[in-house]
Scaffold this active site. Structure first.
Site, PDB file in Angstrom:
ATOM      1  CG  ASP A  66      -1.287  -8.658  11.202  1.00 37.84           C
ATOM      2  OD1 ASP A  66      -2.448  -8.693  10.778  1.00 37.84           O
ATOM      3  OD2 ASP A  66      -0.581  -9.672  11.322  1.00 37.84           O
ATOM      4  CE  LYS A  70      -5.677  -1.586  21.566  1.00 36.75           C
ATOM      5  NZ  LYS A  70      -6.030  -2.797  22.287  1.00 36.75           N
ATOM      6  NE  ARG A 141      -8.896 -15.975   1.798  1.00 34.82           N
ATOM      7  CZ  ARG A 141      -9.460 -16.721   2.729  1.00 34.82           C
ATOM      8  NH1 ARG A 141     -10.741 -17.022   2.655  1.00 34.82           N
ATOM      9  NH2 ARG A 141      -8.773 -17.184   3.746  1.00 34.82           N
TER      10      ARG A 141
END
Ligand code: SAM
Length: 166
Positions: A66, A70, A141
């Site tokens: 991930d 921010k 994926r």
């Protein structure tokens, strides 16, 4: 991971993911392909990394972690100097760390931190080396979804420098 485990039955694999649907899908693949060389750690990767023995892992894949784009969330990124230190400890000499991301900001950060790490050497010599995924590394994926959305992934390979004999 299931495809790699099927190609290399002589190698033990540890899959780590917290997303339940991803784990369920992997369990289905393990059963369908009758794999006996996969262990799953269905939890946060960090305690797993902390528990693994030094010099024990010959190849590590961290694929599309991930990106936490921010600024105030950057400290949640998995690829950080402390993680790289730990990865370098658990890797065998000349072991490989493979990273992928489709986030340009995270890519710069990964490259800066990993190329500065004293134990890691980036293998790329030309742009094709990071633009094209090696053939022994099947698409995940998430990579397929990123490409469909028009994002361009990068593939980084680092070799663990041999430790000096003492
Ligand atoms: C963008 S997805 C990529 C999924 C998969 N690696 C792929 O390439 O298809 C990032 C994944 O990292 C997992 N993740 C995030 N933080 C984690 C952590 N601390 N430990 C284990 N998995 C984590 C999330 O559950 C999520 O499925």
């Amino acid at each position: 991971m299931a495809a790699q485990a099927e190609t290399h039955p002589e190698i033990g694999f540890i899959g780590c993911e917290v997303f339940e649907n991803g784990i369920v899908k992997l369990l289905g693949e393990i059963s369908r392909r009758q794999l006996a060389n996969v262990r799953i750690y269905a939890d946060d990767a960090r305690p797993l990394l902390a528990a693994l023995a030094p010099h024990s892992i010959s190849r590590i894949f961290i694929l599309f972690p991930d990106p936490w784009p921010k600024a105030r969330h950057r400290k949640r990124r998995l690829i950080a100097p402390a993680t790289l230190d730990r990865l370098a400890e658990i890797m065998t000499d000349r072991g490989e760390l493979r990273l992928a991301t489709d986030d340009p900001g995270y890519l710069s950060c990964m490259l800066e931190q990993a190329t500065m790490h004293p134990a890691l050497a980036w293998t790329a010599r030309r742009p094709a080396d990071w633009r094209a995924r090696p053939t022994d590394w099947p698409a995940t994926r998430y990579e397929e979804k990123a490409r469909k959305a028009g994002r361009i992934p990068a593939f980084l390979r680092f070799v663990r420098r041999p430790r000096l004999a003492v």
